[in-house]
Design an enzyme around this catalytic site. Structure first.
Site, PDB file in Angstrom:
ATOM      1  N   LYS A 293      -0.359 -10.875  23.823  1.00 51.61           N
ATOM      2  CA  LYS A 293      -0.920 -10.094  24.920  1.00 51.61           C
ATOM      3  C   LYS A 293      -0.816 -10.905  26.204  1.00 51.61           C
ATOM      4  O   LYS A 293      -1.533 -11.879  26.387  1.00 51.61           O
ATOM      5  CB  LYS A 293      -2.362  -9.714  24.606  1.00 51.61           C
ATOM      6  CG  LYS A 293      -2.423  -8.879  23.339  1.00 51.61           C
ATOM      7  CD  LYS A 293      -3.776  -8.280  23.078  1.00 51.61           C
ATOM      8  CE  LYS A 293      -3.715  -7.406  21.839  1.00 51.61           C
ATOM      9  NZ  LYS A 293      -4.036  -8.117  20.602  1.00 51.61           N
TER      10      LYS A 293
ATOM     11  N   GLU B 228       0.813  -1.224   0.000  1.00 53.01           N
ATOM     12  CA  GLU B 228       0.000   0.000   0.000  1.00 53.01           C
ATOM     13  C   GLU B 228       0.842   1.268   0.000  1.00 53.01           C
ATOM     14  O   GLU B 228       0.323   2.367  -0.197  1.00 53.01           O
ATOM     15  CB  GLU B 228      -0.910   0.025   1.249  1.00 53.01           C
ATOM     16  CG  GLU B 228      -2.052  -0.969   1.221  1.00 53.01           C
ATOM     17  CD  GLU B 228      -1.674  -2.336   1.782  1.00 53.01           C
ATOM     18  OE1 GLU B 228      -0.483  -2.685   1.769  1.00 53.01           O
ATOM     19  OE2 GLU B 228      -2.582  -3.050   2.235  1.00 53.01           O
TER      20      GLU B 228
HETATM   21  P1  AMP Z   1       3.751  -6.497   1.895  1.00 52.99           P
HETATM   22  O1  AMP Z   1       2.630  -5.604   1.565  1.00 52.99           O
HETATM   23  O2  AMP Z   1       3.567  -7.898   1.428  1.00 52.99           O
HETATM   24  O3  AMP Z   1       5.049  -5.913   1.467  1.00 52.99           O
HETATM   25  O4  AMP Z   1       3.803  -6.629   3.490  1.00 52.99           O
HETATM   26  C1  AMP Z   1       3.916  -5.511   4.310  1.00 52.99           C
HETATM   27  C2  AMP Z   1       4.170  -5.919   5.725  1.00 52.99           C
HETATM   28  O5  AMP Z   1       5.410  -6.595   5.855  1.00 52.99           O
HETATM   29  C3  AMP Z   1       4.285  -4.756   6.679  1.00 52.99           C
HETATM   30  O6  AMP Z   1       3.030  -4.259   7.055  1.00 52.99           O
HETATM   31  C4  AMP Z   1       5.050  -5.384   7.833  1.00 52.99           C
HETATM   32  O7  AMP Z   1       4.211  -6.116   8.696  1.00 52.99           O
HETATM   33  C5  AMP Z   1       5.965  -6.346   7.130  1.00 52.99           C
HETATM   34  N1  AMP Z   1       7.304  -5.748   6.972  1.00 52.99           N
HETATM   35  C6  AMP Z   1       7.825  -5.160   5.890  1.00 52.99           C
HETATM   36  N2  AMP Z   1       9.099  -4.776   6.116  1.00 52.99           N
HETATM   37  C7  AMP Z   1       9.388  -5.122   7.386  1.00 52.99           C
HETATM   38  C8  AMP Z   1      10.540  -4.988   8.232  1.00 52.99           C
HETATM   39  N3  AMP Z   1      11.679  -4.443   7.806  1.00 52.99           N
HETATM   40  N4  AMP Z   1      10.448  -5.442   9.492  1.00 52.99           N
HETATM   41  C9  AMP Z   1       9.319  -6.016   9.958  1.00 52.99           C
HETATM   42  N5  AMP Z   1       8.215  -6.176   9.215  1.00 52.99           N
HETATM   43  C10 AMP Z   1       8.240  -5.737   7.944  1.00 52.99           C
END
Ligand code: AMP
Length: 546
Positions: free
Chosen positions: A439, A330
């Protein structure tokens, strides 16, 4: 009073035009799906993209139509990508790792007119062909000699289509706010939702990606996007690299440690980007072979949290700067990158790592804040954690066809679904997905921090933490780990290793050893599947409390 400057539309075609005119000689190198290494240039990509646009026009594709691709990172995918966008259609990148039912849903929901795909995905497309009646034809990204046998109807060979054209094509006259790209998020609940990028959002995002504290590409760089183009625009690299005139190295379908190393080495790659699982494979290969990476300056790691041990190994053993990045589909997709601020370079190594494990600072064009459950902003003290909210010109305002309803609050903030801290210097740290946070006794435990601490153990390859129902504390953490080959870590050794590195009350109540941890189509740990698998799991501490 209005400014008196030119109204120059921000279209992605202007990027590939710039690359052709001022960096026409710069190479795009691909490990092809067919096998051999292929070399082309931005000038040639530009020409074949125009030919693609001509061919698609002849096939009846119109401005605003959706054209899907299911392809690895290759020069042909890039030609198709700019060809589709350049004729004013929308390039819908499909993730080949999705299940057939998800693909059927997405292709029908998007109303894709054509699907352009690699030879390796013939079986995937054949499996859904009967369920996607709106698709008029299939274009296979190869040459005549490699056209596979298929029972699909209306099949075309990409190279044949391209080579039949003369390239005499003017890019479509589009508004900068028109759609040009589509990518579905593989949401863990409900149906996948489409994020519809505009020319303007992609151009602004590419400019932001190329700022010096972000990916910061220069014409002298060679960048290898291991992160696929179907995973949120390869993190802007397929726009940012031609905008900068950087050489691109496309790894195709081979993402194992040896193949990635070979390209990094032979193509003298200076910057590369991928999810942590790819870097685990590369580091494993380097450890085994003793190879080094003298040309490599920067590794961008995102998509999931980069473990401290991984950052440490890259920086200490290979002299490579790690840029921890966070983002989501997004957000086009980048939100933050972890470039140092003044003075941080001089800190002791361990202190630098403390900063690098955070996901970094908001790039320009991204506004960010954290809030409590009532929407009240929380302090940026690096301690308080809350819902991470973002807004900006490359952040989604709604999903395709209004799925999921209103996604912004009344002030235009988008709730990322992540939980994070923000420190006084602007560094953000993800503590969890809101639904994965554990939690315990009214307090939150960060599953990510526990996972990152556990993978620092020398005998652990990968770790996942989920909350297990507990009669006294609501939930307590269960640590699930994959041991390194030929090792047998014990629960006691793992917990002893974690002691002192995390708060006492965060210590996992139990440790289980598994051969494999399931991953989503974008390489993230599939917590939902783990929760399902361990739904009847009884923690020893639970029995004691009963
Ligand atoms: P996507 O839309 O498939 O790229 O997923 C996005 C989600 O990946 C985010 O909302 C995070 O929960 C997770 N995410 C992306 N980069 C990181 C990061 N460096 N560390 C932890 N979670 C991440």
């Amino acid at each position: 009073m209005k400014g008196l400057m030119q109204d120059w539309p921000l279209t992605v075609m202007s990027i590939i035009d710039h690359a052709k005119r001022f960096h026409g000689e710069r190479e795009v190198v691909t490990r092809t799906v067919e096998g051999p290494i292929h070399r082309t240039t931005y000038a040639d990509i530009h020409l074949r993209a125009r030919k693609t646009a001509q061919a698609l026009t002849k096939l009846g594709v119109k401005q605003g139509d959706m054209v899907a691709t299911m392809a690895w990172n290759t020069y042909r995918h890039m030609e198709a990508w700019y060809g589709i966008m350049g004729m004013g259609a929308v390039c819908h990148t499909l993730n080949p790792r999705l299940f057939a039912e998800q693909l059927t849903y997405i292709i029908n929901h998007a109303e894709d007119k054509f699907i352009i795909f690699d030879t390796s995905f013939v079986p995937v497309i054949e499996a859904v062909a009967d369920t996607i009646p709106n698709v008029k034809g299939f274009i296979i990204l190869t040459d005549k000699a490699h056209m596979p046998e298929t029972k699909l109807k209306n099949v075309y060979c990409f190279d044949d289509l391209v080579e039949a054209e003369d390239g005499n094509f003017d890019w479509a006259d589009v508004d900068e706010n028109d759609a040009c790209g589509l990518c579905y998020t593989s949401g863990t609940t409900g149906n996948p939702k489409g994020v519809l990028y505009s020319h303007r959002s992609n151009v602004l995002h590419a400019l932001a990606a190329n700022s010096a504290d972000a990916i910061g590409l220069r014409s002298v760089d060679a960048i290898m996007p291991v992160v696929p183009m179907f995973h949120a625009n390869a993190w802007a690299i397929t726009f940012a690299a031609p905008a900068a005139g950087a050489k691109i190295v496309m790894p195709g379908a081979q993402m194992d440690g040896a193949s990635i190393y070979e390209l990094l080495d032979t193509e003298q790659v200076t910057t590369t980007a991928a999810v942590p699982t790819v870097w685990l494979m590369l580091l494993g290969h380097l450890e085994k072979t003793g190879a080094k990476l003298p040309a490599l300056n920067k590794v961008v790691i995102g998509g999931s949290a980069a473990p401290r041990s991984m950052i440490e190994t890259f920086e200490r053993d290979y002299d490579v700067t790690v840029m921890h990045a966070w983002g989501m589909t997004e957000l086009s997709p980048m939100g933050t990158l972890g470039a140092f601020k003044a003075g941080m370079e001089d800190l002791p190594f361990e202190k630098k790592l403390d900063i690098k494990v955070k996901q970094g600072r908001a790039i320009y064009t991204v506004e960010m804040k954290i809030t409590d459950d009532d929407g009240k902003e929380l302090p940026n003290d690096g301690v308080a954690f809350g819902h991470l909210m973002v807004r900006g010109p490359a952040v989604a305002a709604s999903y395709l066809k209004g799925e999921g309803g209103q996604i912004l609050d009344e002030d235009g903030w988008f709730d990322t679904g992540d939980v994070a801290t923000l420190d006084p210097l602007g560094f953000m740290q993800i503590t969890d997905r809101a639904k994965d946070v554990i939690k315990s006794g009214g307090e939150w435990i960060s599953s990510i921090e526990l996972e990152n601490t556990a993978v620092g153990h020398p005998e652990i390859v990968e770790a996942a933490v989920i909350g297990i129902v507990h009669p006294k504390w609501d939930e307590r953490p269960l640590l699930i780990v994959v041991p390194k080959p030929d090792t047998k870590p014990t629960k006691e050794s793992v917990l002893a290793f974690m002691e002192g590195k995390i708060a006492k009350w965060w210590m996992p109540d139990d440790v289980v050893f598994v051969d494999e941890i399931p991953h989503t189509a974008t390489g993230k740990i599939q917590k939902l599947a783990l929760r399902e698998k361990f739904k009847d799991y009884k923690l020893p501490s639970a029995s004691a409390a009963e």
